[in-house]
Write an enzyme that holds these catalytic residues in place. Structure first.
Site, PDB file in Angstrom:
ATOM      1  N   ARG A  37      75.279 -67.745 111.561  1.00  0.00           N
ATOM      2  CA  ARG A  37      74.457 -67.967 112.762  1.00  0.00           C
ATOM      3  C   ARG A  37      74.566 -66.810 113.766  1.00  0.00           C
ATOM      4  O   ARG A  37      74.542 -67.013 114.983  1.00  0.00           O
ATOM      5  CB  ARG A  37      74.837 -69.289 113.433  1.00  0.00           C
ATOM      6  CG  ARG A  37      74.474 -70.512 112.629  1.00  0.00           C
ATOM      7  CD  ARG A  37      74.846 -71.774 113.373  1.00  0.00           C
ATOM      8  NE  ARG A  37      76.281 -71.875 113.561  1.00  0.00           N
ATOM      9  CZ  ARG A  37      76.883 -72.626 114.471  1.00  0.00           C
ATOM     10  NH1 ARG A  37      76.151 -73.371 115.279  1.00  0.00           N
ATOM     11  NH2 ARG A  37      78.194 -72.659 114.583  1.00  0.00           N
TER      12      ARG A  37
ATOM     13  N   ARG B  36      68.273 -72.916 118.085  1.00  0.00           N
ATOM     14  CA  ARG B  36      68.756 -74.259 117.723  1.00  0.00           C
ATOM     15  C   ARG B  36      68.880 -74.362 116.202  1.00  0.00           C
ATOM     16  O   ARG B  36      67.889 -74.245 115.476  1.00  0.00           O
ATOM     17  CB  ARG B  36      67.788 -75.307 118.254  1.00  0.00           C
ATOM     18  CG  ARG B  36      68.008 -76.715 117.723  1.00  0.00           C
ATOM     19  CD  ARG B  36      69.169 -77.392 118.370  1.00  0.00           C
ATOM     20  NE  ARG B  36      69.174 -78.819 118.045  1.00  0.00           N
ATOM     21  CZ  ARG B  36      70.267 -79.521 117.804  1.00  0.00           C
ATOM     22  NH1 ARG B  36      71.443 -78.945 117.831  1.00  0.00           N
ATOM     23  NH2 ARG B  36      70.193 -80.807 117.544  1.00  0.00           N
TER      24      ARG B  36
ATOM     25  N   HIS C 297      62.753 -93.356 119.964  1.00  0.00           N
ATOM     26  CA  HIS C 297      62.332 -92.077 120.542  1.00  0.00           C
ATOM     27  C   HIS C 297      61.668 -91.226 119.473  1.00  0.00           C
ATOM     28  O   HIS C 297      62.119 -91.191 118.323  1.00  0.00           O
ATOM     29  CB  HIS C 297      63.540 -91.321 121.109  1.00  0.00           C
ATOM     30  CG  HIS C 297      63.211 -89.924 121.552  1.00  0.00           C
ATOM     31  ND1 HIS C 297      62.385 -89.667 122.612  1.00  0.00           N
ATOM     32  CD2 HIS C 297      63.581 -88.715 121.060  1.00  0.00           C
ATOM     33  CE1 HIS C 297      62.264 -88.360 122.760  1.00  0.00           C
ATOM     34  NE2 HIS C 297      62.974 -87.758 121.823  1.00  0.00           N
TER      35      HIS C 297
ATOM     36  N   HIS D 136      63.540 -78.490 126.753  1.00  0.00           N
ATOM     37  CA  HIS D 136      63.726 -77.329 125.885  1.00  0.00           C
ATOM     38  C   HIS D 136      63.639 -76.017 126.656  1.00  0.00           C
ATOM     39  O   HIS D 136      63.817 -74.944 126.084  1.00  0.00           O
ATOM     40  CB  HIS D 136      62.699 -77.350 124.751  1.00  0.00           C
ATOM     41  CG  HIS D 136      62.836 -78.562 123.883  1.00  0.00           C
ATOM     42  ND1 HIS D 136      62.172 -79.730 124.154  1.00  0.00           N
ATOM     43  CD2 HIS D 136      63.581 -78.794 122.773  1.00  0.00           C
ATOM     44  CE1 HIS D 136      62.494 -80.635 123.242  1.00  0.00           C
ATOM     45  NE2 HIS D 136      63.338 -80.095 122.394  1.00  0.00           N
TER      46      HIS D 136
END
Length: 766
Positions: free
Chosen positions: A15, A526, A652, A705
């Site tokens: 990452r 992300r 949700h 976001h």
């Protein structure tokens, strides 16, 4: 027979891209350092694919945030408001489009973000104005070609990757209703021709144009645009050496195949997805047999992590070669490998029998080599592959007859609430006595560095269970106090014990496992680690109940139980490929139902079962929707229907276009649904209004976001707008998603403004 790849993961094996981007945003590194990280990742990706003997190496599949946003920057699709701050460099402009921008002089929201077809990857939605002009604004694609040239000492194997012009228009949105985005086809083709011309001048032999919309149910206008676009491209490039590979994926192209009758003189090769639709091969081969077109067959699964069944792939290769000849066949993964982890070798804790059956991005490239070797006579590779796959067919690691029986034996009582919603709503309102426009959050609060360090120490056994639980309880107590101080009406426990909303459950459920380093990009920086469903799924003990009950013990206000729904656990995991998907979904649903019942028995009165993946899991073709909704809605009902009327069930959903599935959303019969609608300025609520959606809704009042802080006034205006579409008694006020990726400073200011706006709305709108 050529071997090629449609795209490679870009986050780095550990990452590195995520870390570099977040450090750049925080001001800890400069742009030069950020670019060096990107260059290193690209070089590593290219070198591996070169050493793996690929005949064509994808280029321009790397991105610092999103490949759709890259294309927007490349061709100048930049809304004017992002040009106003006069950024010092194009990267800051680029990131402002993705994340928003806020300082003393400017306050700009991020652009819309939505799901990439039916995957868990999110892209930044292009915004078009009437008579939009396109021009080459960014040189990224050309710079990366020069980088790869230096490695290869040639252009012959370089295959630049671009989203095709029609798919790009399809993926975007108009800024007003006075025109249709497909009207821009003539304008956008001008810049595409300029790009391809420039590539041709650099001696590029192949270009990959991705038109994934060919797998969709297209309108007549979209079909006409496809034909017009490639007719015009061919007319310009028919005397050039550059070859065009038109790719489509995520489903079959059989319904749109007739469009290609004219195409055979317009393109050199076409790629089809034989993982999602293996049955299309015969029709495609028959259709192209008399032409000179090359067929690229996607036979390696770029969206799952199981080892390729070579015997099945060989049948497809041999059928293709026998039909059109070896020189007209290419083999590849079915789609970009963006959707799978990078390298299996970093997984140290997976049972060897399970690991032997797995394949990540690097292994999938190696599988292409294996298939070529088998065709050339190395049968030992085929025998070894068949042995590995067959070994687990009867293993008790995988199969549990008791669990299987439960997923088959489902009665009507198991999938229905006791009373209808109107009766439940009256009982719940009486029991809870909440104010108009009740405020809450979606579930998670910031996952600070301190929390991650403590969790990591616990995982590595450097912190005992007792001390770890003590620390988590401390975080829970603190977040309950913060929420009470902010004035929220319904509280959450913060999810500090959870690394990820799906991975956390995978670690507690039988038949599932999580990886050490199986990271996949979700959006921007992300990254998630999708769990692996390898066997029959069940719950052996309580998963969340003790944490939720501890939180409830710290307040007199209602605390929501927080669970991930069965469809989302399924869709955000790599799913076993040896049984039907509905049976796997039902097994997960029963496990969640067990947890729901334990929460209710423990005194928790509101339970949220998140299903953000329900819409994204929808098949691309409408003819397949019925079967999908049969098992997905049934799964939610299994999970949610075992409670009393007074227990309120929330769910949700993220970035969902509800227009075409509003009836099915209503059929879920959740007491409250929370959705993300702030980026669309509440436009998403129109369909709920037209449908007269009966249940309660939290329309997502600000965008989590983006790091920008929404003002009290803008939140009030959104509440006011929402109340024009929905009955006021049915509206909840909440952020549009969980808050784990935000800082405490951002969260406290934003929630404070949200609560104040709700209180004003009670007075002015009540």
């Amino acid at each position: 027979m050529l071997k090629h790849n449609l795209g490679f993961p870009r986050i780095g094996r550990h990452r590195e891209l995520k870390i570099a981007c977040e450090n750049y945003w925080a001001g800890h590194i400069d742009l030069i350092t950020l670019f060096e990280v990107g260059k290193k990742i690209r070089k590593e990706n290219w070198n591996f694919q070169i050493k793996s003997n690929l005949d064509l190496i994808p280029c321009n599949d790397f991105s610092f945030y999103d490949h759709v946003l890259d294309l927007s920057l490349l061709i100048g699709t930049i809304p004017e408001k992002y040009l106003n701050p006069k950024f010092d460099n194009k990267m800051d402009l680029y990131f402002s489009m993705a994340r928003g921008y806020q300082n003393n002089n400017f306050d700009i929201k991020a652009m819309d973000m939505t799901k990439w077809f039916n995957t868990n990857y999110h892209y930044i939605v292009p915004e078009f104005i009437k008579e939009q002009k396109f021009f080459i604004y960014s040189k990224k694609i050309f710079d990366e070609i020069e980088e790869l040239k230096l490695i290869l000492n040639s252009s012959d194997k370089i295959k630049p990757v671009l989203i095709g012009p029609v798919s790009y228009l399809y993926l975007g949105k108009e800024n007003d209703t006075s025109f249709n985005k497909m009207d821009l086809i003539e304008n956008i083709l001008t810049v595409y021709i300029e790009i391809i011309d420039t590539l041709s001048s650099k001696n590029i032999k192949w270009i990959q144009l991705d038109e994934p919309i060919l797998s969709l149910d297209l309108s007549d206008r979209e079909k006409n645009c496809i034909q017009y676009a490639y007719r015009k491209i061919y007319k310009y490039f028919n005397n050039h050496d550059i070859k065009i590979l038109l790719t489509s994926y995520f489903d079959g192209i059989s319904e749109n195949l007739y469009l290609f009758e004219e195409f055979f003189t317009y393109i050199d090769a076409i790629h089809i997805d034989l993982i999602e639709d293996p049955n299309q091969l015969d029709k495609v081969l028959s259709f192209i047999k008399e032409s000179n077109i090359i067929l690229s067959i996607g036979i390696i699964d770029g969206r799952n992590i199981w080892k390729n069944k070579y015997i099945n792939s060989l049948k497809k290769i041999e059928k293709s070669i026998n039909s059109i000849g070896e020189d007209r066949v290419m083999i590849a993964p079915n789609c970009s490998l963006l959707h799978v982890p990078i390298d299996l070798k970093y997984e140290k804790s997976i049972h060897i029998n399970i690991k032997n059956k797995m394949s990540f991005a690097r292994q999938k490239i190696e599988e292409l080599n294996d298939l070529e070797k088998i065709i050339k006579g190395k049968n030992n590779i085929l025998l070894n592959n068949s042995s590995i796959i067959n070994d687990l067919k009867k293993s008790n690691i995988i199969h549990n007859n008791k669990i299987k029986k439960r997923s088959y034996d489902i009665s009507d009582k198991d999938i229905k609430r006791i009373s209808n919603f109107s009766k439940r709503q009256k009982k719940q309102h009486k029991a809870f006595n909440l104010p108009l426009f009740p405020t809450t959050t979606i579930g998670s609060f910031p996952q600070t560095k301190e929390i991650r360090i403590i969790r990591n120490k616990f995982i590595k056994k450097k912190l005992c269970k007792k001390e770890y639980e003590k620390k988590i309880k401390q975080f829970i107590s603190e977040v309950i106090k913060k929420q009470e101080d902010l004035g929220l009406d319904v509280l959450v426990h913060g999810e500090f014990e959870r690394n990820d909303m799906v991975e956390f459950f995978s670690e507690k459920l039988n038949g599932m496992l999580s990886t050490n380093n199986g990271w996949v990009q979700s959006y921007g920086s992300r990254c998630v680690k999708p769990p692996i469903i390898y066997g029959d799924v069940s719950r052996s003990e309580k998963i969340t109940t003790n944490w939720i009950c501890y939180a409830q013990s710290k307040t007199k206000k209602l605390v929501k139980g927080m669970l991930t729904g069965p469809v989302t656990i399924l869709k955000w995991s790599f799913v076993r490929d040896d049984q039907s998907i509905d049976q796997t979904a039902y097994q997960i649903a029963w496990a969640i139902r067990d947890e729901v019942i334990d929460l209710e028995k423990s005194g928790i009165k509101i339970i949220q079962i998140d299903e953000p993946a329900l819409r994204e899991g929808l098949p691309l073709k409408k003819k397949n929707w019925g079967g999908y909704f049969n098992w997905s809605i049934r799964s939610f009902h299994i999970a949610s229907s075992g409670v009393k009327d007074e227990t309120q069930i929330h769910t949700h959903m993220c970035y969902s276009e509800f227009n075409d599935i509003i009836k099915q959303i209503s059929n879920l019969d959740a007491d409250v649904i929370t959705i993300e609608s702030s980026r669309s300025n509440m436009e998403l609520l129109k369909i709920f209004s037209r449908f007269s959606y009966p249940n309660e809704i939290g329309p997502g009042i600000y965008d989590i976001h983006s790091p920008r802080i929404p003002t009290e006034k803008e939140i009030f205006n959104l509440i006011k707008k929402a109340s024009n579409f929905l009955p006021k008694r049915n509206i909840w006020i909440n952020p549009d998603c969980g808050l784990k990726t935000r800082t405490w400073n951002e969260v406290l200011q934003s929630i404070n403004n949200m609560v104040k706006a709700a209180k004003i709305a009670r007075i002015k709108l009540g």
